[in-house]
Design a protein around this motif. Sequence first.
Motif, PDB file in Angstrom:
ATOM      1  N   VAL A 252       0.846  -1.201   0.000  1.00  0.00           N
ATOM      2  CA  VAL A 252       0.000   0.000   0.000  1.00  0.00           C
ATOM      3  C   VAL A 252       0.878   1.248   0.000  1.00  0.00           C
ATOM      4  N   SER A 253       1.969   1.210   0.759  1.00  0.00           N
ATOM      5  CA  SER A 253       2.874   2.370   0.796  1.00  0.00           C
ATOM      6  C   SER A 253       3.574   2.582  -0.550  1.00  0.00           C
ATOM      7  N   LEU A 254       3.606   1.529  -1.369  1.00  0.00           N
ATOM      8  CA  LEU A 254       4.184   1.650  -2.714  1.00  0.00           C
ATOM      9  C   LEU A 254       3.160   2.155  -3.735  1.00  0.00           C
ATOM     10  N   GLY A 255       1.926   2.362  -3.279  1.00  0.00           N
ATOM     11  CA  GLY A 255       0.917   2.941  -4.156  1.00  0.00           C
ATOM     12  C   GLY A 255      -0.185   1.996  -4.616  1.00  0.00           C
ATOM     13  N   TYR A 256      -0.133   0.747  -4.198  1.00  0.00           N
ATOM     14  CA  TYR A 256      -1.192  -0.192  -4.560  1.00  0.00           C
ATOM     15  C   TYR A 256      -2.366  -0.018  -3.606  1.00  0.00           C
ATOM     16  N   SER A 257      -3.557  -0.343  -4.073  1.00  0.00           N
ATOM     17  CA  SER A 257      -4.728  -0.256  -3.198  1.00  0.00           C
ATOM     18  C   SER A 257      -4.676  -1.414  -2.198  1.00  0.00           C
ATOM     19  N   LYS A 258      -5.425  -1.271  -1.108  1.00  0.00           N
ATOM     20  CA  LYS A 258      -5.475  -2.348  -0.111  1.00  0.00           C
ATOM     21  C   LYS A 258      -5.985  -3.639  -0.740  1.00  0.00           C
ATOM     22  N   THR A 259      -6.970  -3.501  -1.602  1.00  0.00           N
ATOM     23  CA  THR A 259      -7.550  -4.684  -2.240  1.00  0.00           C
ATOM     24  C   THR A 259      -6.525  -5.379  -3.122  1.00  0.00           C
ATOM     25  N   GLN A 260      -5.813  -4.610  -3.944  1.00  0.00           N
ATOM     26  CA  GLN A 260      -4.788  -5.195  -4.812  1.00  0.00           C
ATOM     27  C   GLN A 260      -3.716  -5.877  -3.970  1.00  0.00           C
ATOM     28  N   ALA A 261      -3.261  -5.180  -2.938  1.00  0.00           N
ATOM     29  CA  ALA A 261      -2.204  -5.719  -2.080  1.00  0.00           C
ATOM     30  C   ALA A 261      -2.675  -6.989  -1.376  1.00  0.00           C
ATOM     31  N   ARG A 262      -3.869  -6.941  -0.813  1.00  0.00           N
ATOM     32  CA  ARG A 262      -4.412  -8.095  -0.092  1.00  0.00           C
ATOM     33  C   ARG A 262      -4.566  -9.294  -1.027  1.00  0.00           C
ATOM     34  N   ASN A 263      -5.084  -9.053  -2.221  1.00  0.00           N
ATOM     35  CA  ASN A 263      -5.276 -10.150  -3.176  1.00  0.00           C
ATOM     36  C   ASN A 263      -3.944 -10.761  -3.598  1.00  0.00           C
ATOM     37  N   ALA A 264      -2.955  -9.916  -3.869  1.00  0.00           N
ATOM     38  CA  ALA A 264      -1.646 -10.412  -4.298  1.00  0.00           C
ATOM     39  C   ALA A 264      -0.966 -11.203  -3.181  1.00  0.00           C
ATOM     40  N   VAL A 265      -0.991 -10.672  -1.975  1.00  0.00           N
ATOM     41  CA  VAL A 265      -0.352 -11.358  -0.846  1.00  0.00           C
ATOM     42  C   VAL A 265      -1.076 -12.673  -0.542  1.00  0.00           C
ATOM     43  N   SER A 266      -2.392 -12.656  -0.612  1.00  0.00           N
ATOM     44  CA  SER A 266      -3.158 -13.893  -0.386  1.00  0.00           C
ATOM     45  C   SER A 266      -2.792 -14.953  -1.415  1.00  0.00           C
ATOM     46  N   LYS A 267      -2.641 -14.526  -2.659  1.00  0.00           N
ATOM     47  CA  LYS A 267      -2.276 -15.464  -3.722  1.00  0.00           C
ATOM     48  C   LYS A 267      -0.884 -16.051  -3.470  1.00  0.00           C
ATOM     49  N   VAL A 268       0.046 -15.201  -3.053  1.00  0.00           N
ATOM     50  CA  VAL A 268       1.404 -15.672  -2.750  1.00  0.00           C
ATOM     51  C   VAL A 268       1.358 -16.718  -1.640  1.00  0.00           C
ATOM     52  N   LEU A 269       0.609 -16.424  -0.586  1.00  0.00           N
ATOM     53  CA  LEU A 269       0.561 -17.336   0.559  1.00  0.00           C
ATOM     54  C   LEU A 269      -0.208 -18.622   0.251  1.00  0.00           C
ATOM     55  N   LYS A 270      -1.143 -18.565  -0.690  1.00  0.00           N
ATOM     56  CA  LYS A 270      -1.835 -19.791  -1.105  1.00  0.00           C
ATOM     57  C   LYS A 270      -0.897 -20.683  -1.902  1.00  0.00           C
ATOM     58  N   GLU A 271      -0.128 -20.045  -2.797  1.00  0.00           N
ATOM     59  CA  GLU A 271       0.787 -20.807  -3.651  1.00  0.00           C
ATOM     60  C   GLU A 271       2.001 -21.316  -2.877  1.00  0.00           C
ATOM     61  N   SER A 272       2.451 -20.531  -1.904  1.00  0.00           N
ATOM     62  CA  SER A 272       3.633 -20.898  -1.111  1.00  0.00           C
ATOM     63  C   SER A 272       3.359 -20.638   0.367  1.00  0.00           C
ATOM     64  N   PRO A 273       2.588 -21.496   1.013  1.00  0.00           N
ATOM     65  CA  PRO A 273       2.183 -21.245   2.399  1.00  0.00           C
ATOM     66  C   PRO A 273       3.330 -21.239   3.417  1.00  0.00           C
ATOM     67  N   ASN A 274       4.483 -21.755   3.033  1.00  0.00           N
ATOM     68  CA  ASN A 274       5.603 -21.824   3.976  1.00  0.00           C
ATOM     69  C   ASN A 274       6.472 -20.572   3.989  1.00  0.00           C
ATOM     70  N   ILE A 275       6.187 -19.610   3.117  1.00  0.00           N
ATOM     71  CA  ILE A 275       6.965 -18.366   3.114  1.00  0.00           C
ATOM     72  C   ILE A 275       6.613 -17.577   4.368  1.00  0.00           C
ATOM     73  N   SER A 276       7.631 -17.232   5.142  1.00  0.00           N
ATOM     74  CA  SER A 276       7.370 -16.435   6.339  1.00  0.00           C
ATOM     75  C   SER A 276       8.199 -15.155   6.350  1.00  0.00           C
ATOM     76  N   ASN A 277       9.064 -15.010   5.371  1.00  0.00           N
ATOM     77  CA  ASN A 277       9.893 -13.820   5.263  1.00  0.00           C
ATOM     78  C   ASN A 277       9.101 -12.733   4.536  1.00  0.00           C
ATOM     79  N   VAL A 278       8.901 -11.612   5.199  1.00  0.00           N
ATOM     80  CA  VAL A 278       8.080 -10.535   4.652  1.00  0.00           C
ATOM     81  C   VAL A 278       8.624 -10.034   3.317  1.00  0.00           C
ATOM     82  N   SER A 279       9.936  -9.884   3.225  1.00  0.00           N
ATOM     83  CA  SER A 279      10.502  -9.363   1.978  1.00  0.00           C
ATOM     84  C   SER A 279      10.265 -10.325   0.812  1.00  0.00           C
ATOM     85  N   LYS A 280      10.281 -11.631   1.075  1.00  0.00           N
ATOM     86  CA  LYS A 280       9.994 -12.606   0.016  1.00  0.00           C
ATOM     87  C   LYS A 280       8.526 -12.534  -0.400  1.00  0.00           C
TER      88      LYS A 280
END
Length: 188
Positions: free
Chosen positions: A148-176
């Motif tokens: 969001v601080s990079l300019g994406y909407s909350k919805t876009q950010a939430r959807n993208a992060v949710s997709k990442v965590l669905k595809e790779s649930p073991n990622i726990s590093n925020v930067s990754k």
Amino acid sequence: MIEIIEGIYKGRSEGKILVSINGVVFGIITDAESFSEFNEGDKILVYTKLIVSQEDMTIYGFDSKVKKETFEKLIKVSKLGPKTAIKILSSTTVDFLSNAIATGDVEKLSSIPGIGRKTAERMITELKDEFEVVEVNEEMLEAIEALVSLGYSKTQARNAVSKVLKESPNISNVSKIIKEALKILAKI
């Protein structure tokens, strides 16, 4: 009752989205984040709540069934109307709201713009049994805030992060998580 409207997105105007269905354009009041990633001409599905008053018939719309259900719960609170409920949903996430109400956290609720201490207490009293504590992934929240601080909407950010965590649930590093989410957002 109008439960769902499916049509063509025609844009946003004064707190409303415009949706065309067979040549008729509906103005649907929505929270600030819902449908922010759509472009004119996109096909859109809107979960709706029709509210009829003496002066008006107003359609409120949401990008998820959960958000619509939360809105319906909020408008049951005495002295809290649909406009305030939309303002609340524009200012916070459903998970934040659910946790604050379920745990009886007056301070968290009153930190939402437009919600004073008395309203927060009334919300907790009237809705405590209707909300449950939601498990919140801190890394997910941090990644969303960064996007969001990079300019994406909350919805876009939430959807993208949710997709990442669905595809790779073991990622726990925020930067990754952010890196992978940015790859998804770059494709949009």
